[in-house]
Design a protein around this motif. Structure first.
Motif, short mmCIF file in Angstrom:
data_model
loop_
_atom_site.label_atom_id
_atom_site.label_comp_id
_atom_site.label_asym_id
_atom_site.label_seq_id
_atom_site.Cartn_x
_atom_site.Cartn_y
_atom_site.Cartn_z
N SER A 1 -64.28 16.28 54.44
CA SER A 1 -64.93 15.16 53.05
C SER A 1 -64.88 13.91 52.30
N LEU A 2 -63.98 13.41 53.19
CA LEU A 2 -63.97 11.79 53.38
C LEU A 2 -64.00 11.44 54.47
N ALA A 3 -64.14 12.27 55.29
CA ALA A 3 -65.50 11.72 56.80
C ALA A 3 -67.09 11.32 56.54
N THR A 4 -67.09 12.33 55.05
CA THR A 4 -68.67 12.97 54.49
C THR A 4 -68.96 11.78 53.85
N TYR A 5 -67.53 11.43 53.34
CA TYR A 5 -68.54 10.10 52.02
C TYR A 5 -67.95 9.44 52.55
N ILE A 6 -67.18 8.58 53.82
CA ILE A 6 -67.07 7.54 53.60
C ILE A 6 -68.78 7.32 55.10
N GLY A 7 -69.08 8.21 55.15
CA GLY A 7 -70.61 8.49 56.61
C GLY A 7 -71.43 7.66 55.43
N LEU A 8 -71.55 8.78 54.17
CA LEU A 8 -72.26 8.14 53.63
C LEU A 8 -72.38 7.04 52.51
N LYS A 9 -71.22 6.24 52.38
CA LYS A 9 -71.06 5.36 51.52
C LYS A 9 -71.46 3.89 52.46
N LEU A 10 -70.51 4.15 53.84
CA LEU A 10 -70.47 2.65 54.77
C LEU A 10 -71.59 3.10 55.91
N VAL B 1 -73.08 5.39 58.98
CA VAL B 1 -72.58 6.48 60.49
C VAL B 1 -71.98 5.91 61.48
N ARG B 2 -72.45 3.94 61.53
CA ARG B 2 -72.23 3.40 61.98
C ARG B 2 -70.91 2.66 61.81
N SER B 3 -70.16 2.59 60.60
CA SER B 3 -69.00 2.17 60.36
C SER B 3 -67.99 2.40 61.51
N LEU B 4 -66.97 1.44 61.63
CA LEU B 4 -65.48 1.43 61.86
C LEU B 4 -64.89 2.30 61.57
N ASP B 5 -65.00 2.89 59.66
CA ASP B 5 -63.91 3.37 58.93
C ASP B 5 -64.73 4.89 59.28
N PHE B 6 -66.12 4.97 59.04
CA PHE B 6 -66.09 6.53 59.67
C PHE B 6 -65.77 7.08 60.64
N ALA B 7 -66.48 6.05 62.33
CA ALA B 7 -65.09 6.12 63.40
C ALA B 7 -63.89 6.91 63.31
#
Length: 156
Positions: free
Chosen positions: A51-60, A62-68
């Motif tokens: 859920s955290l990775a999905t939220y981060i990927g959608l918000k920031l 999928v190329r963001s460091l946070d998502f990685a």
């Protein structure tokens, strides 16, 4: 509290609540203490990190460091849940069986050959692959819904 932390905690709570009726279907007994048990379907660990990775990927994106970072750490958590923790649980089963056999061999002299444990080792601490997958699907849903709610909330 940040939306990401809230999303992960919500996924954990939902996964733990879902374990209650799923276990009831299996055992025919309604047990509220299932909420506090580890292991079982769905994996709350998998739900949280997905859920955290999905939220981060959608918000920031999928190329963001946070998502990685969230994906890599999420994969480690899910691997650990179905690998290391599951094998630790299987080892606990064997140790508990061995303890029972030693006690049976002791016969009339219990506690002479070894110290009897006051309680058995916890056997259900890991997950089967389908439990991890179930948690991941729940996590995808919670992360996506949290993103949509957050996005719609900011429009108004």
């Amino acid at each position: 509290m940040s939306r990401g932390v809230f999303t992960a905690l919500l996924a954990i709570i939902l996964a733990q609540f879902l374990k209650i009726p799923l276990k009831q279907r299996e055992t025919k007994q309604w047990k509220w203490q299932t909420f506090f048990e580890s292991g079982g379907m769905p994996s709350s660990h998998s739900a949280a990190v997905t859920s955290l990775a999905t939220y981060i990927g959608l918000k920031l994106g999928v190329r963001s460091l946070d998502f990685a970072l969230s994906v890599i750490f999420g994969l480690i958590v899910m691997y650990d849940a179905q690998g290391v923790r599951r094998y630790a649980g299987e080892t606990s089963v064997r140790v508990n069986e061995l303890d029972e056999k030693v006690e049976a061999l002791a016969g009339e002299n219990p506690g002479v050959y070894h110290e009897k444990k006051e309680k058995e080792l916890k056997e259900k601490i890991g997950h089967q692959p389908e439990e991890v997958a179930g948690g991941a699907l729940l996590g995808l849903t919670v992360g996506f819904m949290s993103y949509l709610f957050d996005r719609n909330k900011r429009r108004y």
